[in-house]
Scaffold this motif. Structure first.
Motif, PDB file in Angstrom:
ATOM      1  N   ALA A 204       0.816  -1.216   0.000  1.00 35.61           N
ATOM      2  CA  ALA A 204       0.000   0.000   0.000  1.00 35.61           C
ATOM      3  C   ALA A 204       0.846   1.261   0.000  1.00 35.61           C
ATOM      4  O   ALA A 204       0.407   2.312  -0.472  1.00 35.61           O
ATOM      5  N   ASN A 205       2.077   1.165   0.518  1.00 31.39           N
ATOM      6  CA  ASN A 205       2.947   2.333   0.590  1.00 31.39           C
ATOM      7  C   ASN A 205       4.140   2.232  -0.356  1.00 31.39           C
ATOM      8  O   ASN A 205       5.128   2.947  -0.191  1.00 31.39           O
ATOM      9  N   GLU A 212       0.324  -1.140  -5.280  1.00 25.79           N
ATOM     10  CA  GLU A 212      -0.665  -0.618  -4.329  1.00 25.79           C
ATOM     11  C   GLU A 212      -2.011  -1.307  -4.501  1.00 25.79           C
ATOM     12  O   GLU A 212      -2.717  -1.572  -3.522  1.00 25.79           O
ATOM     13  N   SER A 229     -13.516  -0.566   5.379  1.00 26.85           N
ATOM     14  CA  SER A 229     -14.111   0.300   4.363  1.00 26.85           C
ATOM     15  C   SER A 229     -15.453   0.843   4.820  1.00 26.85           C
ATOM     16  O   SER A 229     -15.814   1.979   4.516  1.00 26.85           O
ATOM     17  N   GLU A 257     -10.316  10.109  -1.551  1.00 27.95           N
ATOM     18  CA  GLU A 257      -9.469   8.923  -1.681  1.00 27.95           C
ATOM     19  C   GLU A 257      -8.380   8.904  -0.619  1.00 27.95           C
ATOM     20  O   GLU A 257      -8.123   7.867   0.000  1.00 27.95           O
ATOM     21  N   ASN A 258      -7.755  10.058  -0.380  1.00 33.99           N
ATOM     22  CA  ASN A 258      -6.713  10.144   0.641  1.00 33.99           C
ATOM     23  C   ASN A 258      -7.282   9.895   2.034  1.00 33.99           C
ATOM     24  O   ASN A 258      -6.653   9.219   2.858  1.00 33.99           O
ATOM     25  N   GLU A 261      -7.980   6.199   2.488  1.00 34.89           N
ATOM     26  CA  GLU A 261      -6.749   5.436   2.681  1.00 34.89           C
ATOM     27  C   GLU A 261      -6.256   5.531   4.119  1.00 34.89           C
ATOM     28  O   GLU A 261      -5.861   4.522   4.720  1.00 34.89           O
ATOM     29  N   ARG A 264      -8.782   3.633   6.453  1.00 34.38           N
ATOM     30  CA  ARG A 264      -8.677   2.183   6.291  1.00 34.38           C
ATOM     31  C   ARG A 264      -7.399   1.662   6.923  1.00 34.38           C
ATOM     32  O   ARG A 264      -7.377   0.566   7.494  1.00 34.38           O
ATOM     33  N   PRO A 270      -4.875  -1.428   5.170  1.00 33.30           N
ATOM     34  CA  PRO A 270      -4.233  -0.522   4.212  1.00 33.30           C
ATOM     35  C   PRO A 270      -4.446  -0.989   2.777  1.00 33.30           C
ATOM     36  O   PRO A 270      -4.293  -2.166   2.471  1.00 33.30           O
ATOM     37  N   GLY A 271      -4.817  -0.061   1.920  1.00 36.02           N
ATOM     38  CA  GLY A 271      -4.996  -0.397   0.517  1.00 36.02           C
ATOM     39  C   GLY A 271      -6.287  -1.104   0.178  1.00 36.02           C
ATOM     40  O   GLY A 271      -6.470  -1.550  -0.957  1.00 36.02           O
TER      41      GLY A 271
END
Length: 303
Positions: A204-205, A212, A229, A257-258, A261, A264, A270-271
């Protein structure tokens, strides 16, 4: 089929495994949610007291931050129904106790179908017990201002129960595929507690779009995405409403979206993708593990 299902329940109740896993599942879910909700409430209090937010006349005191604790508690406690499912089939194969069942039942398909129904029900039982644990823990640890309303609370728990049911079937299929209690248990725990979480954070990072995207497609990531989610979507909707009520403008797609992320990640996924995408992906993994495990036992040597 009904007789076979009754027989499966009798097998379970004659062992100590069901309550030996239910009790720690309840305790862990309660304590984990308690700690997570207390930490979340503390962070939210500090943010609300910050000079920046006070000068901007923005307050998030009515945002249901504790929904993160509900999601985290459900996610970590889902290892118990997974273990229960894995040992359910692997133990019988290892001890050869399933031989008599296969020989006396009308067919192996009917036996495996009865097991599927039985463990699906037990997945619901584990999910409900864990839901009770995370609910009590969240109530004890959270400031009342940060608690979600009944509908949002229930939606998060329903997503968690679904996750527990699917993990139970994944465990059942994997145990049937491996045939060894130790092998199935060690493999699933190492993946669920170490490999999966570490790999998902890395992916994810990673900064690479292709990598990702993989984080939310993994079994662990898609499973945790069901609850995480849900929590992220609820928080975004609440904050968006507060901003609009205070004369702000709707958030852009990039901002949303940010935010998703970050939330989550905070909730342990993550992701991850949206609720429905995560659900479909994890359902696909469940079908793969459960299906291959059951097919393997249609022709397995039981002598």
């Amino acid at each position: 089929m009904v007789k076979l299902i009754n027989a499966e329940f009798r097998k379970i109740f004659t062992t100590k495994l069901w309550w030996a896993l239910l009790i720690p599942a309840l305790v862990l879910s309660l304590l984990w949610a308690w700690a997570a909700s207390a930490l979340t409430s503390g962070i939210a209090d500090e943010v609300n007291r910050s000079t920046l937010f006070q000068q901007a006349d923005i307050s998030f005191e009515e945002v249901s931050w504790s929904v993160i604790a509900l999601a985290r508690g459900m996610n970590i406690s889902s290892i118990f129904p997974m273990v229960f499912g894995a040992l359910g089939m692997a133990s019988e194969l290892s001890r050869r106790t399933i031989t008599t069942t296969f020989l006396t039942a009308p067919s192996r398909v009917s036996v495996l179908g009865a097991k599927a129904v039985t463990y699906l029900v037990w997945g619901v039982v584990f999910g409900v017990v864990i839901s009770v644990g995370v609910s009590v823990g969240t109530l004890f640890g959270s400031d009342s201002n940060y608690l979600p309303n009944a509908a949002d609370w229930m939606l998060t728990l329903v997503a968690g129960v679904l996750m527990c049911v699917l993990w139970t079937l994944v465990g059942l299929g994997f145990g049937a595929l491996v045939g060894s209690p130790v092998g199935a248990l060690v493999s699933l725990l190492v993946y669920a507690l170490i490999i999966g979480p570490v790999l998902e954070v890395f992916l994810a990072n990673s900064g690479a779009a292709g990598l990702e995207a993989l984080a939310g497609l993994m079994p662990n990531g898609s499973a945790n995405g069901l609850t995480s989610s849900t929590a992220a979507a609820l928080l975004f909707d609440q904050i968006q409403t507060l901003v609009l009520d205070q004369g702000g403008v709707p958030a852009s797609a990039d901002v949303k979206e940010n935010f998703d992320e970050v939330m989550r990640l905070a909730a342990g996924a993550p992701g991850a993708y949206s609720l429905w995408v995560s659900g479909l992906v994890f359902l696909g993994w469940t079908a793969i593990f459960f299906g291959t495990g059951m097919l393997r036992n249609k022709s397995r040597d039981i002598t």
